[in-house]
Design an enzyme around this catalytic site. Structure first.
Site, PDB file in Angstrom:
ATOM      1  CE  LYS A  94      -3.849   2.416   0.835  1.00 19.73           C
ATOM      2  NZ  LYS A  94      -4.924   2.521  -0.157  1.00 19.73           N
TER       3      LYS A  94
ATOM      4  CG  MET B  40      -9.456   3.864  -0.819  1.00 24.66           C
ATOM      5  SD  MET B  40     -10.788   3.038   0.075  1.00 24.66           S
ATOM      6  CE  MET B  40      -9.854   2.159   1.304  1.00 24.66           C
TER       7      MET B  40
ATOM      8  CB  CYS C 198      -2.849  10.005  -4.083  1.00 22.71           C
ATOM      9  SG  CYS C 198      -4.320   9.623  -3.084  1.00 22.71           S
TER      10      CYS C 198
END
Length: 311
Positions: A43, A69, A127
């Site tokens: 991750k 997330m 991200c």
């Protein structure tokens, strides 16, 4: 038959997990080690542990998934320590890093240098699910500054995870920057940011963070991922491998990405939906396609996509 090599790192199978789904805990990483995946990717880690965004923040949909997330993870020290625990699987262990600042990234990269059981680093520059934080790789000037600082201290094989690009000029501009540095690979693409999926019966968004806006994965993004893989394969120095991510749930999907130039493919949404058995499934399907076409290795067809003939 499915062997590949990235930055002189040998992978027995060109198919492995994308950073994100089912790779946060040691137990999940061990499950990847026990699977048919060719590598283990962590991750994306931040300097300190993060709880991430409020739930619901990930939902499967008929065409893939939507998530916001917010980088929930156990912190870089956890994934650094996991390297020794995962060594027995004899698969390359790649750590994904996504610091909240350049200083965070530099600190984490420095601490990864001495761990021999970390094969490579994937620096996440893309991200789309951090409120108030833009994607670094959409700022070309900042990307160049980040890479210059990173490679001033990094000695391990290192690649970057990129967001999707949509303009041909942007492909060229980013490739010019990436070609300046001793990158080992690029992973493309991350989810397409700020999509919106609605439950029309409830008249509400599927996820909660950012008023329902989130990153799209799965079938939604396959065509965009193929385009990014193809363009970076054509534009980057041959020493920089392209790793494909986006909409891969079958051997055919993997074949198409490799045909566009990918040296390896990562599985995200499909892993989340089906679990680690997906690696054996996709591997078997890809092997069957290659056998039917008479290919002995992925290098027999990698990058050999033809343009449609004129009518």
């Amino acid at each position: 038959m499915l062997q590949t090599k990235i930055a002189n790192i040998k992978l027995a199978n060109c198919i492995y997990n994308a950073s994100g789904p089912a790779c946060s805990s040691l137990e999940e990483l061990q499950a990847l080690g026990q699977s048919a995946a060719g590598a283990i990717l962590s991750k994306s880690a931040t300097l300190a542990p993060r709880a991430g965004n409020p739930a619901p923040r990930y939902v499967d949909t008929p065409w893939g998934s939507i998530n916001s997330m917010g980088l929930p993870n156990k912190g870089h020290a956890y994934y650094l320590a996991a390297a020794k625990e995962l060594a027995s699987f004899q698969k390359p262990y790649i750590v994904s890093l996504s610091g909240m600042s350049l200083a965070d990234n530099l600190k984490m990269i420095a601490e990864m240098q001495e761990e021999e059981n970390i094969a490579a680093i994937e620096l996440n520059l893309s991200c789309p699910n951090l409120p108030g934080k833009p994607q670094t790789a959409y700022d070309f000037e900042q990307t160049e500054k980040v890479l210059a600082a990173v490679f001033a201290q990094n000695n391990k094989p290192l690649g970057v995870k990129l967001p999707p690009y949509f303009d041909l000029l942007h492909f060229e501009q980013m490739a010019q920057i990436l070609n300046q540095f001793p990158l080992s690979f690029v992973s493309c693409i991350n989810s397409i940011g700020n999509g919106l999926v609605i439950d029309w019966e409830k008249e509400e968004t599927l996820i909660r963070p950012k008023d329902g806006f989130g990153g799209l994965g799965g079938d939604y993004i396959k065509a965009t991922a193929l385009a990014n893989v193809r363009q970076f394969y054509l534009l980057l120095r041959p020493e920089i491998s392209v790793v494909a991510v986006g909409g891969i749930k079958s051997g055919q999907d993997a074949f198409e990405h490799i045909l566009c130039g990918a040296k390896a493919v990562q599985i995200g949404t499909h892993l989340m939906k089906t679990g680690p058995s997906c690696f054996a499934q996709i591997s078997a399907e890809l092997t069957a396609i290659m056998q039917a076409k008479g290919y002995q290795s992925i290098e027999d067809f990698r990058g050999k996509l033809k343009t449609a003939a004129p009518i």
